[in-house]
Scaffold this active site. Structure first.
Site: not given
Length: 462
Positions: A42, A44, A128
C-alpha cells in the site's frame, strides 16, 4: 533500501504533484516495509496540496472520500489506488474556515480532523507511530525522520507520537493498530504506548461498527492472525471485538481450535491465497452459536409444545448477530455465508447416514464450505469423525460437480468473448470497407475532375 520496489503509480503521483508546484512525499507503511526489506503493498502520498487541489491535478482519475479525514484516491485501473493525504497540523484552524476544521466528541474522540498543515514536520506530529512517520522524496531520494522512527525500527519498537492518553482518546483504533503492528512486525510496544491500553480499551466500543469490521479484517486476514489473537487476548481486547467468546477463553479445546484455524489462514496468506471474513467469524463465534442451540434445546424439551430445530437455529443465529453487529457491521453476504455454514453443521450431523437426503444436500453450493468447517471441527471434536467419514464421498462428488460447473462457465465466458471479438471484427471490417469506399469515391471524383480539365483544354467539351 531498494527503490525499485516502489510502485510506479505512486512515483507518478509524487512526480506530478511536484511538477504542479506542490510538495509531495511517500510516507507510512510503504516506507516502513521498504526499510525492512519487504515489498510494499500500500502506497500513501503526503502533500501540501488540499484535497480539492489534488483532485484538480488528477481530474477524473481521482475522487475525494471521507468525512472524518478527507483524502483523495488516485485511480490507476483495477485495485491500483494511491491514497493522497494533505499535510495535517495540531494547531487550531481559523474559526471562519468551515471546511478545514477539527471537531471532537465529549470523550475527546475526533469526529472530523481536516486541519491542514504546511510542512511534513507538522504532518509528522499527526501520525500515529514513529515507524509510520518516515517520509521519502523518491525524486530526490531523500529520507525525512522527525520523530525517531529510524531509531525505533532499529530497536524493533512501536512508540506512539505525542501524549498516548490524548492520541488514544482522539482515535481509539490506534490501540488496535499498535497491537496489530506488534503482531505483524514482531516488535515490542514501548511502555508508554502499552500502559494506557488497559485503561482506555473500552473506548473502542464507541468506534463505528463499519470501521471496526475493516480493522478486524486487517488483524486476522493479513498473515498474522494467530499472533494478533494472542496479543489481543493478552490485553483483554479480543472479548470486546467478539462478544460472547469470553466464556471460552479458558477452554483449551476452544483455544486449540482457534489456533489451528488462524495458523491455517496465515499459511494461506503466505501462499498468496485469499482469506475470507466469513471463515474468520464462523470460527470465532461458532462456539457461542452452538451453546445457544444447546441451551434452547434443553429449554424446549421441558416445554409442552417444543420449539422446532429450525426455530431454535434461527433464534440462536439472531442472538449471535444482534450482539456482534453492534461491534462489527458484518455485510449481509458475509453474514449469509456464516449462517449457512452453521446451519449445515446441524444439517450434516442430523442427516449422517440418510442416503435419501444426502443426494440433495451435497449438490448445494454451500455444502463444501460446511463440510470443510466440520472437518476442521472434527480435529478437536472426535465424535464428528463418523459424520466426516460419511460425507467425504459426497464431498468428492460435490467437487467434481463444481469443477464441471466451472468448466461450463469458462466455456460460456470464452464463447461470449469469441462472439464479442467476432462482432467487433465485423464492425471494424465494415468500417474499413466504408473508409475504402469513401477513399475510392474521393479518388474517382478527382479523376473525373482531371478528365474534365483535360477535355476542356483540348476543346473537346460540347
Amino acid at each position: 533500501m531498494e527503490l525499485s520496489l516502489l510502485s510506479k503509480a505512486a512515483m507518478n503521483v509524487v512526480r506530478k504533484l511536484q511538477d504542479s508546484g506542490f510538495k509531495a512525499y511517500l510516507v507510512g507503511g510503504c516506507i516502513r516495509d521498504l526499510l525492512l526489506g519487504k515489498r510494499p503493498k500500500d502506497f500513501d502520498v503526503s502533500t501540501d496540496a488540499t484535497p480539492e487541489q489534488v483532485h484538480k491535478v488528477f481530474s477524473s482519475n481521482s475522487r475525494i472520500i471521507g468525512r472524518r479525514f478527507k483524502i483523495v484516491h488516485v485511480l490507476f485501473g483495477g485495485d491500483n489506488i494511491i491514497e493522497v493525504t494533505t499535510f495535517r497540523s495540531n494547531s487550531e484552524p481559523p474559526k471562519t474556515n468551515k471546511y478545514s476544521n477539527r471537531v471532537s466528541g465529549d470523550s475527546g474522540m475526533l469526529i472530523r480532523d481536516n486541519v491542514y498543515g504546511k510542512s511534513i514536520v507538522q504532518d509528522s506530529l499527526r501520525r500515529d507511530f514513529t515507524i509510520n512517520a518516515i517520509y521519502l522524496d523518491p525524486v530526490k531520494k531523500e529520507l525525512y525522520d522527525f520523530n525517531g522512527g529510524l531509531y525505533d525500527m532499529l530497536h524493533e519498537t512501536i512508540d506512539i507520537i505525542g501524549d498516548p492518553l490524548v492520541r488514544y482518546a482522539e482515535d481509539p483504533v490506534r490501540m488496535i493498530r499498535a497491537l496489530r503492528f506488534s503482531a505483524k512486525l514482531s516488535f515490542r510496544l514501548s511502555k508508554r504506548t502499552s500502559a494506557p491500553i488497559h485503561e482506555l480499551k473500552n473506548n473502542l466500543l464507541a468506534v463505528s461498527n463499519a470501521r471496526m469490521f475493516e480493522e478486524v479484517n486487517k488483524l486476522f486476514l493479513s498473515g498474522h492472525g494467530l499472533d494478533s489473537f494472542n496479543i489481543l487476548k493478552e490485553y483483554h481486547i479480543i472479548e470486546l471485538l467478539f462478544p460472547g467468546i469470553k466464556d471460552f477463553l479458558d477452554n483449551q479445546n476452544y483455544l486449540n481450535f482457534i489456533e489451528y484455524a488462524l495458523k491455517s489462514s496465515d499459511i494461506r496468506y503466505a501462499e498468496n491465497k485469499r482469506n475470507m471474513p466469513h471463515f474468520l467469524y464462523a470460527v470465532m463465534l461458532f462456539s457461542v452459536f452452538n451453546r445457544n442451540v444447546f441451551e434452547l434445546r434443553m429449554t424446549s424439551r421441558s416445554m409442552i409444545n417444543p420449539v422446532s430445530t429450525d426455530e431454535i437455529v434461527k433464534l440462536s443465529l439472531d442472538s449471535v448477530f444482534s450482539v456482534q453487529d453492534k461491534i462489527t457491521a458484518i455485510p449481509m453476504a458475509v453474514a449469509d455465508n456464516i449462517k449457512s455454514i452453521w446451519r449445515n453443521q446441524i444439517n450434516l450431523l442430523e442427516n449422517t447416514g440418510n442416503l435419501e437426503k444426502s443426494d440433495k444436500i451435497y449438490q448445494k453450493l454451500i455444502f463444501r464450505a460446511a463440510f470443510d468447517f466440520m472437518t476442521l471441527r472434527a480435529r478437536f471434536e472426535p465424535f464428528l469423525a463418523q459424520s466426516v467419514a460419511f460425507w467425504t464421498p459426497y464431498y468428492e462428488k460435490s467437487k467434481a460437480l463444481a469443477d464441471k460447473r466451472k468448466k461450463l462457465l469458462d466455456e460460456q465466458k470464452q464463447e461470449r468473448l469469441k462472439r464479442k471479438l467476432t462482432k467487433k471484427k465485423g464492425k471494424d471490417q465494415k468500417k474499413s470497407g466504408k473508409e475504402f469506399e469513401r477513399v475510392t469515391s474521393e479518388e474517382r471524383k478527382k479523376q473525373l475532375e482531371r478528365a474534365r480539365a483535360w477535355r476542356k483544354s483540348m476543346n473537346l467539351e460540347v
